[in-house]
Each structure stands twice: as structure tokens, then as C-alpha cells.
Design a protein around this motif. Structure first.
Motif, short mmCIF file in Angstrom:
data_model
loop_
_atom_site.label_atom_id
_atom_site.label_comp_id
_atom_site.label_asym_id
_atom_site.label_seq_id
_atom_site.Cartn_x
_atom_site.Cartn_y
_atom_site.Cartn_z
N UNK A 1 -1.64 -18.66 6.26
CA UNK A 1 -0.43 -18.38 7.02
C UNK A 1 0.82 -18.22 6.18
N UNK A 2 0.68 -17.91 4.88
CA UNK A 2 1.86 -17.77 4.03
C UNK A 2 1.94 -16.36 3.42
N UNK A 3 0.89 -15.92 2.73
CA UNK A 3 0.91 -14.61 2.09
C UNK A 3 1.10 -13.50 3.13
N UNK B 1 2.38 -3.83 1.07
CA UNK B 1 1.63 -4.10 -0.16
C UNK B 1 0.67 -5.27 0.01
N UNK B 2 1.02 -6.19 0.88
CA UNK B 2 0.07 -7.29 1.14
C UNK B 2 -1.07 -6.81 2.03
N UNK B 3 -0.72 -6.18 3.14
CA UNK B 3 -1.75 -5.82 4.12
C UNK B 3 -2.65 -4.70 3.62
N UNK B 4 -2.15 -3.82 2.77
CA UNK B 4 -2.95 -2.70 2.29
C UNK B 4 -3.73 -3.05 1.02
N UNK B 5 -3.07 -3.74 0.11
CA UNK B 5 -3.67 -3.99 -1.21
C UNK B 5 -3.98 -5.47 -1.48
N UNK B 6 -3.66 -6.33 -0.51
CA UNK B 6 -3.93 -7.75 -0.70
C UNK B 6 -3.01 -8.41 -1.72
N UNK B 7 -1.85 -7.81 -1.99
CA UNK B 7 -0.94 -8.39 -2.96
C UNK B 7 -0.48 -9.76 -2.47
N UNK C 1 9.55 -4.31 4.90
CA UNK C 1 8.39 -3.60 5.42
C UNK C 1 7.49 -3.11 4.30
N UNK C 2 8.08 -2.64 3.22
CA UNK C 2 7.29 -2.20 2.06
C UNK C 2 6.54 -3.38 1.47
N UNK C 3 7.21 -4.52 1.37
CA UNK C 3 6.56 -5.72 0.83
C UNK C 3 5.36 -6.12 1.68
N UNK C 4 5.53 -6.12 3.00
CA UNK C 4 4.41 -6.45 3.89
C UNK C 4 3.27 -5.45 3.74
N UNK D 1 9.02 -0.35 -6.83
CA UNK D 1 8.63 -0.28 -8.24
C UNK D 1 8.08 -1.63 -8.71
N UNK D 2 8.76 -2.70 -8.37
CA UNK D 2 8.32 -4.03 -8.80
C UNK D 2 6.95 -4.36 -8.20
N UNK D 3 6.77 -4.09 -6.91
CA UNK D 3 5.50 -4.40 -6.25
C UNK D 3 4.36 -3.54 -6.80
#
Length: 341
Positions: free
Chosen positions: A245-247, A171-177, A166-169, A113-115
């Protein structure tokens, strides 16, 4: 940290879990560095360091739960934070074992929800730090944990942490969050009022002249990281989020000096001059991994982070906080009984 004070000045920062152990100290640090803090608060505990310190009066408060997506979306759109620290969670392993539904609702649903609210809140949300745990790795054949290990929790608390990471990762890899994950071992420090935890429970028992309860057999191995070092880690991770190498990455934070529960309790025993009080070793712990500790070389190399407080210094500061807190509580209790209130 270089440029840290100037970095946070006048930035709008949204913090979930602001009344918790780390959340209270994180808010304190952000306010000291000039940030404008918005805190998501589910329950206002009058004993929380956030309230006792008066810091609550210096922040904007959003009342609500992570499970209520509309509250999160409204909070982000109304306040337009630049940075989000997601610390709110069900944090007790035993409680997760007894009530897995609440554990999954808070730690998994609350995280996505937060992401999702942050994704819809783009472009003003520029950095997100999700607080996780070494429990996300589950049981490993070799230690210490390194970030390349798979996330394979087995019991409810571990599984919730594995899922959230895994959900957090995703959101980054799919949406660039712009998000990164912080994994710590056992966090200790003044303000932790979950007395079932080994550090506050042991200090309170010795302060009262009682035998501290050890739920395991005492041989369980853990990292113990002082709360102000954790705050430094979270702040540094946020500052470095736009660097290569961080996000999208997970980072371990650890003093890299694991010890057994018995060794930790004996350190507290020595510092409080309580060697004459025997320990109550019950060996009843369930749903707990026997040995867990982290390798923090990735954080050293990419974030230039190292903990600043040796264990003895952190424990001394923690014991001093609890002595003052428990003295105050004792005085209030005596006053109430004298007045009949």
C-alpha cells in the motif's frame, strides 16, 4: 523513527534539488545517519544552507540540469544509488505564472527524465520519492484534500504538479518502478532564501523594522509544515516503500491545522515582538488557489507519521535561523563598505 539510523547507514542516496530548502535539510539528515549522498546541483548558491553548513564538502556533486537526460543517466550509472529523492523543481507560483515554459520544462520534463533514468538504472535503484505539492489537486469543492481526489490543476504551477504526479504513477503502474509521491502544503524553515515567500519575507521585514508585504488579501488558507517534519516524512516514505500500500501511491503530509496568511503573520509578529509594525496588504496575488489544506490520515495509518513540531516551535526555530543569517549578512555588508571592497 524505528531503525532509521541503521537503515540509512552506508546507503548511496541521490538527491536532486539539494541546494533548496528541503534538499539542504534532507542532505544534512542523511549525512548524520551515515548515508553516502550524491547531489545534483544546477547552480551553486553560496547562501544555500547546503554550502553554508559545510555539508557540500561531504557529498559527491553532479553538476547539471534535470532537462539534460544524459547527465541524469550518467549520474545514476556512475554512482549506482540505492535511493533517489527527487526534490528539484521550479517552486515559486508567481514565477511559474510569469514563465510557464521554464515551469513545465523543470517540473514536468525534469520529472520524467529522472524517472526514465531510474527505470534504465534498475536494478540498483530500489526506492524513489518524488516531492510534490498540495497544488497538484487544484481547486476542490470540499476540503481537506484527500489522496483519492482527482488531480486537476488549472494554472501553470498546479498543472505542472498534476502532470508530474500522473507521470510518476504511470511509471509505477506500467514499469513497476518503486516510487511514491509526497504532497505537502507550505513548507517553512531556516534556509529558504526565496524572500517572496510569506515566512522568510515576513521575518526579514520585521527584522529590518519594515512592513511585511502580503500579496493576497490575507484570508488565503494554507497548511504550514516545518522543514524537519518534511524531511522525516520523506525519509519515512522511502523506508516504507517496500511495504504493502505504499509504492505507486501519493501521500499527504500536514499538521492538519490550517490557518490564514494573516493568522500566520500575526504569530510571527508576536514571536518577534513586532505588533507595532503594520502590515502591507496588497491583494495582488494571481494564479493562487484561495484555500488549500490536507488530510494526513493515510500517512498516519500506513507510514505511522505525525509531525513533531507545533507551529510556534517551528516558527521560533525558523526566526532564530534567520536572525543569525541576517546578522551575518549585515556584518558582511558593513565590512565591505568599511573596507571599500
Amino acid at each position: 523513527m524505528e531503525n532509521l539510523v541503521n537503515f540509512w547507514r552506508d546507503r548511496r542516496v541521490f538527491v536532486t534539488g539539494a541546494t533548496g530548502l528541503v534538499g539542504s535539510w534532507l542532505v544534512k539528515a542523511l549525512l548524520a545517519q551515515g548515508a553516502q549522498v550524491i547531489a545534483l546541483i544546477r547552480d551553486a548558491d553560496p547562501q544555500s544552507e547546503l554550502l553554508r553548513s559545510g555539508d557540500l564538502r561531504r557529498v559527491a556533486v553532479v553538476n547539471g540540469r534535470l532537462e539534460d537526460f544524459a547527465t541524469l543517466e550518467r549520474a545514476l550509472h556512475d554512482h549506482e544509488p540505492d535511493t533517489v529523492f527527487h526534490l528539484a523543481a521550479q517552486t515559486i507560483v508567481g514565477a511559474a505564472h510569469r514563465n510557464p515554459l521554464e515551469n513545465f520544462e523543470s517540473n514536468v520534463r525534469g520529472t520524467y527524465h529522472l524517472l526514465e533514468a531510474c527505470r534504465r538504472g534498475q536494478p540498483f535503484v530500489q526506492r524513489i520519492v518524488v516531492a510534490s505539492s498540495d497544488k497538484a489537486y487544484g481547486t476542490a469543492e470540499t476540503l481537506p484534500y484527500v489522496e483519492t481526489m482527482p488531480l486537476r490543476g488549472q494554472h501553470p504551477y498546479e498543472v505542472a504538479k498534476s502532470c508530474a504526479d500522473l507521470i510518476t504513477a504511470a511509471y509505477h503502474h506500467t514499469y513497476g518502478l518503486p516510487v511514491a509521491i509526497a504532497r505537502c502544503g507550505n513548507i517553512y524553515g531556516g534556509g529558504d532564501l526565496n524572500w517572496s515567500r510569506i515566512v522568510p519575507g515576513t521575518i526579514r521585514a520585521f527584522w529590518r523594522g519594515e512592513r511585511p508585504v502580503i500579496r493576497s488579501d490575507g484570508t488565503y488558507v494554507r497548511d504550514y509544515l516545518y522543514v524537519e517534519d518534511v524531511v522525516d516524512a520523506y525519509l519515512r516514505l522511502a523506508v516504507y516503500l517496500d511495504r504493502p500500500g505504499v509504492a505507486g501511491e501519493g501521500f499527504n503530509f500536514s499538521p492538519e491545522r490550517p490557518l490564514t496568511v494573516l493568522e500566520l503573520v500575526e504569530r510571527i509578529q508576536d514571536l518577534m515582538d513586532c505588533r507595532h509594525i503594520p502590515l502591507d496588504i496588497r491583494n495582488t496575488a494571481v494564479g493562487e488557489i484561495h484555500s488549500q489544506y490536507l488530510d494526513a490520515s493515510k500517512a498516519r495509518e500506513r507510514l505511522h507519521w505525525t509531525p513533531r513540531r507545533p507551529l510556534e516551535d517551528g516558527l521560533r526555530a525558523t526566526i532564530a535561523w534567520y536572525r543569525a543569517f541576517l546578522d551575518e549578512q549585515d556584518r558582511l555588508w558593513k565590512d565591505r563598505n568599511l573596507t571599500g571592497a
